[in-house]
Write a protein that holds these residues in place. Sequence first.
Motif, mmCIF file in Angstrom:
data_model
loop_
_atom_site.group_PDB
_atom_site.id
_atom_site.type_symbol
_atom_site.label_atom_id
_atom_site.label_comp_id
_atom_site.label_asym_id
_atom_site.label_seq_id
_atom_site.Cartn_x
_atom_site.Cartn_y
_atom_site.Cartn_z
ATOM 1 N N ALA A 169 0.826 -1.207 0.000
ATOM 2 C CA ALA A 169 0.000 0.000 0.000
ATOM 3 C C ALA A 169 0.863 1.261 0.000
ATOM 4 C CB ALA A 169 -0.923 -0.014 1.219
ATOM 5 N N ALA A 170 1.976 1.235 0.752
ATOM 6 C CA ALA A 170 2.863 2.397 0.783
ATOM 7 C C ALA A 170 3.539 2.618 -0.564
ATOM 8 C CB ALA A 170 3.921 2.210 1.873
ATOM 9 N N LEU A 171 3.985 1.538 -1.206
ATOM 10 C CA LEU A 171 4.588 1.654 -2.530
ATOM 11 C C LEU A 171 3.593 2.221 -3.540
ATOM 12 C CD1 LEU A 171 7.041 1.049 -4.383
ATOM 13 C CD2 LEU A 171 6.042 -1.224 -4.767
ATOM 14 N N LEU A 172 2.362 1.715 -3.481
ATOM 15 C CA LEU A 172 1.320 2.218 -4.385
ATOM 16 C C LEU A 172 1.029 3.692 -4.115
ATOM 17 C CD1 LEU A 172 -0.855 1.782 -6.522
ATOM 18 C CD2 LEU A 172 -2.354 0.906 -4.726
ATOM 19 N N ALA A 173 1.004 4.075 -2.855
ATOM 20 C CA ALA A 173 0.745 5.478 -2.509
ATOM 21 C C ALA A 173 1.859 6.385 -3.037
ATOM 22 C CB ALA A 173 0.612 5.627 -0.992
ATOM 23 N N GLY A 174 3.110 5.944 -2.932
ATOM 24 C CA GLY A 174 4.214 6.762 -3.429
ATOM 25 C C GLY A 174 4.160 6.945 -4.934
ATOM 26 N N VAL A 175 3.903 5.856 -5.664
ATOM 27 C CA VAL A 175 3.816 5.946 -7.123
ATOM 28 C C VAL A 175 2.653 6.839 -7.540
ATOM 29 C CG1 VAL A 175 3.369 4.619 -9.220
ATOM 30 C CG2 VAL A 175 4.941 3.725 -7.494
ATOM 31 N N THR A 176 1.498 6.628 -6.912
ATOM 32 C CA THR A 176 0.313 7.403 -7.279
ATOM 33 C C THR A 176 0.487 8.876 -6.948
ATOM 34 O OG1 THR A 176 -1.038 5.443 -6.820
ATOM 35 C CG2 THR A 176 -2.182 7.544 -7.000
ATOM 36 N N ALA A 177 1.067 9.172 -5.790
ATOM 37 C CA ALA A 177 1.279 10.573 -5.405
ATOM 38 C C ALA A 177 2.152 11.290 -6.419
ATOM 39 C CB ALA A 177 1.904 10.638 -4.018
ATOM 40 N N CYS A 178 3.183 10.618 -6.916
ATOM 41 C CA CYS A 178 4.062 11.241 -7.906
ATOM 42 C C CYS A 178 3.297 11.606 -9.166
ATOM 43 C CB CYS A 178 5.211 10.300 -8.244
ATOM 44 S SG CYS A 178 6.187 10.820 -9.674
ATOM 45 N N LEU A 179 2.432 10.704 -9.637
ATOM 46 C CA LEU A 179 1.728 10.920 -10.895
ATOM 47 C C LEU A 179 0.510 11.820 -10.742
ATOM 48 C CD1 LEU A 179 2.013 7.309 -12.303
ATOM 49 C CD2 LEU A 179 3.375 9.305 -12.901
ATOM 50 N N LEU A 180 0.171 12.194 -9.512
ATOM 51 C CA LEU A 180 -0.898 13.164 -9.284
ATOM 52 C C LEU A 180 -0.363 14.583 -9.131
ATOM 53 C CD1 LEU A 180 -3.327 11.297 -6.838
ATOM 54 C CD2 LEU A 180 -3.697 11.823 -9.262
ATOM 55 N N LEU A 181 0.947 14.726 -9.056
ATOM 56 C CA LEU A 181 1.538 16.056 -8.907
ATOM 57 C C LEU A 181 1.337 16.874 -10.182
ATOM 58 C CD1 LEU A 181 4.909 15.089 -7.186
ATOM 59 C CD2 LEU A 181 2.911 16.147 -6.097
ATOM 60 N N PRO A 182 1.279 18.191 -10.069
ATOM 61 C CA PRO A 182 1.160 19.009 -11.283
ATOM 62 C C PRO A 182 2.393 18.953 -12.166
ATOM 63 C CG PRO A 182 1.422 20.392 -9.332
ATOM 64 C CD PRO A 182 1.205 18.999 -8.840
ATOM 65 N N ALA A 183 3.548 18.614 -11.607
ATOM 66 C CA ALA A 183 4.776 18.467 -12.389
ATOM 67 C C ALA A 183 5.704 17.521 -11.638
ATOM 68 C CB ALA A 183 5.456 19.818 -12.609
ATOM 69 N N LEU A 184 6.592 16.878 -12.365
ATOM 70 C CA LEU A 184 7.519 15.958 -11.722
ATOM 71 C C LEU A 184 8.526 16.718 -10.870
ATOM 72 C CD1 LEU A 184 8.337 13.428 -14.588
ATOM 73 C CD2 LEU A 184 6.824 13.077 -12.631
#
Length: 798
Positions: free
Chosen positions: A25-40
């Motif tokens: 769940a933590a790994l999924l949260a980290g990946v998803t949070a990155c791709l929800l950001l307005p920019a990398l």
Amino acid sequence: MQLAEAAFHDPAASAFPLFGPACAAALLAGVTACLLLPALPPRWLLGLLLVAAIPLLRGARLRPLGMLLAGLAFAVWQAGAALDAQLPLALQGTVLTVEGRIVELPVHEPRRTRFRFVVDDVATQPVALRGRTLQLAWYGEELQPRQRLQAGSRWRFPLRLRAPRGLRNPGGGDAEKFALAARLAATGFVLEPTLAIRLAAPTGIDAWREAMSAQIAAAVPGASSRYVRALALGDTRALDDVDWARLRAAGLTHLIAISGFHVGLVAGFCALCAAALWWLWPPLARWLPRPFAAGAGALLGAFGYALLTGMAVPTLRTAVMIAALVAARWLRRRLRLVDTLALGCCVLLLLDPLAVLGAGFWLSFAGVAWLLWCLPDAGGKGPRALAGGFLAAQAVASLGLLPLTVLLFGQASFAGPIANLAAVPWWSLVVVPLALLGVLAETLHAGLGQWSWQAAAWCFDLLWPLLARIADSPLAMAWLPAPRWYALPLALLSAFWLLLPRGLPGRWLALLLWLPLLYPPRELPAPGEVELTVIDVGQGLSVLVRTARHSLLYDMGPAIPDGFDAGERAVIPALHALGVLRLDAAVVSHGDNDHAGGLRAVATAFPMPLVLAPRGSPVAGNRACRAGLTWKWDGVRFRVLHPGSTFPYLGNEAACVLRIESAHGSALLAGDIGHYVERKLLAEAPTWLRSDVVLVPHHGSDGSSDPGFVAATGAKLALVSTGADNRFRHPRPPVVRRWCGAGAEVLDSARSGAIRVWLGRDGLRLREQRSFHPRPWDAVRRRGETAGLCYAPEFSRP
């Protein structure tokens, strides 16, 4: 071995196993949070995240935090690499000759063939494209030359390419996100088909899939053939828009694609075959024990079938879970199903963190997670227990996945649970095994699989009429407006609450938490106010005008025969997402395809009682759009300024010009008129041209926006509807400078996406879709293409 030990560590011995549920769940949260950001985030941050994650991963109690940071860093790296691999701006629009191989299955349409192409990674190819994947199209009226485009064949093509670009609308698909998830470097078309040269015949798995699909099509006549191909091989190319609409309405899309259950059937069959072989020939046990042989058979069957059917997320997820179970048995460790699911999630994310951009990832893992949480001990014996478990699983999946379905697709299938009760057991236990048996038989001997495919089609036809009737019923599908960000967590909390054990007091109060998802605010104008939405339809035009209780659609965007239809792909989803329940009127400004092409599709979804069109237009309405026509809705007056009753139909110059007057401001929709009509209006009715918001005539071409006309409007906001990188180079820089010099802010839908404008008591407010929902893959903002337009920060942007 150490990795395997960590993956299957006893949960009681460690606070958080490395690949356990908490770390997954933590790994999924980290990946998803990155791709929800307005920019990398900047690349230097990646190293810091990894340095901070490594010591945390070694400790048992802080592993989830380490996995969170590792997921964020890994997603930054992968997404950044995929974006960097896209076509450089300097090569956009240039002609390039490349060599490579066609991958996956080409889609043959009446006027074009779409296919994916991997460029050879050799020194003779353009540096920016070596080893890259391209999405290409071959246009032509004749199908025969295009049929030579076969999966697995090698070609040399002259191409015209551009970086992946797409439309951005409320409720619409995001082509740039899709391109990032698929790691597409560019899109384009074969510039001169006569110069295309096939270098090698088809080879490989994709070639085998295409050949096998053709054999099924030849062996099974009739409409059911396309479904047998989809169920057996994952080949959905023959399914048309009507088929997909019915499948969505009946909630059956998860079955028509190769699902995890299909992989399980193949893996189980292969395991039984391996065990039977070891039983028939006992000396084999000296080399490998029979349980190990059965596990190896299951692995070969699962991953082999997943590879043969395109490696979709549900199939790969099931194959990984089967591998985890087999590995646990080989290591003689007890592994819970929830640990297996967590391991599968971790492996998929490590293989491809961008998989979270696809709906299949979330529906696949969420469905299994809900079933494991709600039905952990389902599996009683006897027909009654099986039937009860199946009904319970359908109820849990329907309720648990409803929030995700609404968020991802903007719709809910109320007929889905009913249709699945019949389709799941019949298709999974009868139709699919017969189809797979035919594939196996045909592989062993040509012509041997025909009877099995025909039996699968016959069994499919027994149930499909009932499913089609359910899908076509008016209550099968409900379209819902786009919800706010907090609607999904509240709906998931409600589903969790409702699925708690019986006897919990106040459980039905959880239904209130569904309201933000099922009845989101529609942001309708108040009486006397007006809202305009310039829908992003590419090189064309479509504008939604709403008052407190009425809706009008001005143009419907372009439509290419047997190709892209903006009415279907952009306008209708946007209307649904904005909560439009009906269209009270429509205006077809003139008959050109880029304005009227989508009319048929929109009229099918939203019947229009009143359609205005210029007299003599090739796309006729049921009432003439002529100067002097006025009406009033909810305190807002609509007035047609052009064409006059004696004005002949002259294409662009005969476009219907509509003025909208409210108590808080006015707007002018000018269609495609040019200098002649602009000066004519300036001479006849200069006061009616005065407007706060102006739709720039003719997409900002050189033949429009006369200086006198621009000055007479006094516009604060000038809106342009164009397609990205359009061949006309609209809007023209002199036209943009003219509007900017007159004091207007100029916005272009190709850069802003859909543009919503409110004229109300709070003044002029606007919202640009790309700015309102910025994402790392937003090509426009990343490439800095806003240069040349003027920006007025004083406008409110809610």
